[in-house]
Design an enzyme around this catalytic site. Sequence first.
Site, PDB file in Angstrom:
ATOM      1  N   SER A  19       0.766  -1.296  -0.069  1.00 16.98           N
ATOM      2  CA  SER A  19      -0.014  -0.048   0.060  1.00 16.98           C
ATOM      3  C   SER A  19       1.061   1.500   0.034  1.00 16.98           C
ATOM      4  O   SER A  19       0.336   2.371  -0.439  1.00 16.98           O
ATOM      5  CB  SER A  19      -0.944  -0.028   1.158  1.00 16.98           C
ATOM      6  OG  SER A  19      -0.389  -0.172   2.385  1.00 16.98           O
ATOM      7  N   HIS A  59       9.728  -1.452   1.967  1.00 17.11           N
ATOM      8  CA  HIS A  59       9.937  -1.573   3.101  1.00 17.11           C
ATOM      9  C   HIS A  59      10.178  -3.056   3.553  1.00 17.11           C
ATOM     10  O   HIS A  59       9.207  -3.784   2.984  1.00 17.11           O
ATOM     11  CB  HIS A  59       9.085  -0.856   4.071  1.00 17.11           C
ATOM     12  CG  HIS A  59       7.655  -1.051   3.395  1.00 17.11           C
ATOM     13  ND1 HIS A  59       7.127  -0.345   2.469  1.00 17.11           N
ATOM     14  CD2 HIS A  59       6.712  -1.739   4.215  1.00 17.11           C
ATOM     15  CE1 HIS A  59       5.892  -0.565   2.229  1.00 17.11           C
ATOM     16  NE2 HIS A  59       5.518  -1.573   3.208  1.00 17.11           N
TER      17      HIS A  59
END
Length: 116
Positions: free
Chosen positions: A97, A102
């Site tokens: 999203s 990450h």
Amino acid sequence: MADADCLFCRITSRQVPAEIVAETGELLAIKDINPQAPTHLLVIPKEHIPTLADATDGHTALLGNALQLANRLARQHQLSQGGYRVVVNTGAEAGQSVFHLHVHLLGGRPFRWPPG
Ligand code: 5GP
Ligand code: ZN
């Protein structure tokens, strides 16, 4: 290099606050704002790489260091013995999203396989 419209670029450049748990020259680790486990941390490269699919051979050390930082944080949070999960959602279909690469570190509860 930083993308002004990117949330994690804004976090790594301290324009948006976050609970920082570790920092190196190239990485920032923060608490996830919507934790999915008792420990839910994000290891974020300071460089704006949208997804793992955009990483190149030049990012090999950075990716290794991100995993090692997750490993170190897992140890610090006493997760190493019981186990923990490291996740890199890559692309919309995988549930990504925030389109700035990450590494999720999740621990402190049991996890199922396969993931949803
Ligand atoms: P993704 O779905 O891209 O794999 O993961 C994005 C993660 O970022 C989600 O777990 C979400 O809760 C977290 N997140 C989204 N916005 C913020 C924010 O403003 N601050 C922090 N600390 N985490 C965020
Ligand atoms: Zn970014």
